[in-house]
Write an enzyme that holds these catalytic residues in place. Structure first.
Site, mmCIF file in Angstrom:
data_model
loop_
_atom_site.group_PDB
_atom_site.id
_atom_site.type_symbol
_atom_site.label_atom_id
_atom_site.label_comp_id
_atom_site.label_asym_id
_atom_site.label_seq_id
_atom_site.Cartn_x
_atom_site.Cartn_y
_atom_site.Cartn_z
ATOM 1 N N SER A 1 0.846 -1.192 0.000
ATOM 2 C CA SER A 1 0.000 0.000 0.000
ATOM 3 C C SER A 1 0.879 1.238 0.000
ATOM 4 O O SER A 1 2.043 1.196 0.437
ATOM 5 C CB SER A 1 -0.894 -0.003 1.253
ATOM 6 O OG SER A 1 -1.440 1.277 1.500
ATOM 7 N N TYR B 1 -2.652 -0.315 9.731
ATOM 8 C CA TYR B 1 -2.580 -0.719 8.325
ATOM 9 C C TYR B 1 -1.217 -0.360 7.750
ATOM 10 O O TYR B 1 -0.545 -1.191 7.128
ATOM 11 C CB TYR B 1 -3.698 -0.029 7.554
ATOM 12 C CG TYR B 1 -3.799 -0.408 6.096
ATOM 13 C CD1 TYR B 1 -4.310 -1.650 5.708
ATOM 14 C CD2 TYR B 1 -3.409 0.474 5.094
ATOM 15 C CE1 TYR B 1 -4.418 -1.995 4.377
ATOM 16 C CE2 TYR B 1 -3.512 0.142 3.752
ATOM 17 C CZ TYR B 1 -4.020 -1.096 3.400
ATOM 18 O OH TYR B 1 -4.127 -1.439 2.070
#
Length: 251
Positions: free
Chosen positions: A143, A156
């Site tokens: 990501s 995350y």
């Protein structure tokens, strides 16, 4: 791009979004595809649609990738049905968009187990199978939060940053087995996962920062995954391909 005919690919989190697009693209390149997702009906539906479109064998298994044994069983069963995988795409992911101070210990564990632990479990499960085949390719989906600070994505971002470290370490350790390990970093891709951002109040400013002037599509990411899975990238390992429309390089 080199054909994947005769190979087996396993993709986690592949019932929709980037995972489904990757599974479809791998099958279009000739691979037999096994799909793993928590939603058994959705996974089976995606696998069936891909099989009908390509005429190739496909299969699906339901698993909670955050539970190591559940994931190991799913991979083993798919390998038994479709053949030993030479391709693994660790795509399954989870996010908690709470402010960092509000994240619970349970949430931290769940995010880390899903985004990092599952990739490690998947990789070590396919390792002996790929060694017997004489090599393989593992692609981890990371990501932008592994490269940039992102608000309300502490767990995350931490998990995806760690996943880059895992990618590099495995690339070095498993190179003697001709197993390549790389990562793909998607930018803002229009999926249900990112819908809160794409449709939210930050959408306008975010879109203005994307040099190519549009949200990404799952198919944009799938192309990079197929490249890293194929013999075309035979001399590429330990690397990250960022698919973000130029977002991360706009100073």
């Amino acid at each position: 791009m080199s054909s994947l005919a005769g190979t087996t690919a396993i993709v986690t989190g592949a019932s929709r979004g980037i995972g489904a697009a990757a599974a479809a693209a791998l099958a279009a390149a000739g691979a037999r595809v096994g799909i793993i997702a928590r939603d058994e009906a959705a996974a089976t539906g995606t696998a069936s649609a891909i099989g009908e479109a390509t005429g190739l064998p496909t299969a699906a298994r339901a698993a909670d990738v955050a539970e190591p044994e559940s994931l190991r069983v799913a991979i083993t069963e798919l390998a038994g049905q479709l053949g030993a995988p030479s391709i693994l795409v660790n795509n399954a992911g989870a996010i908690d968009r709470s402010p960092a101070e509000e994240l619970t210990e349970e949430s931290w564990r769940r995010i880390l187990d899903t985004n990092l632990g599952a990739a490690a479990t998947g990789a070590t499960t396919v390792l002996p199978l790929m060694r017997e085949l004489g090599g393989g390719s593992i692609v981890n989906i990371t990501s932008l939060s592994a490269h940039l600070g992102v608000r309300q994505a502490a767990s995350y971002g931490a998990s995806k940053t760690a996943l880059l470290g895992l990618t590099r370490a495995l690339a070095l350790e498993w190179a003697p087995h001709r197993i390549r390990v790389n990562a793909v970093t998607p930018g803002y891709i229009d999926t249900t996962f990112t819908r809160p951002l794409v449709d939210g109040e930050r959408a306008g400013p975010l879109l203005e920062r994307i040099p190519l002037g549009r949200w990404g599509r799952p198919e944009d990411v799938a192309g990079a995954i197929v490249y890293l899975a194929s013999p075309t990238s035979a001399y590429v390992t330990g690397q990250t391909i960022v698919v973000d429309g130029g977002f991360s390089v706009d100073g």
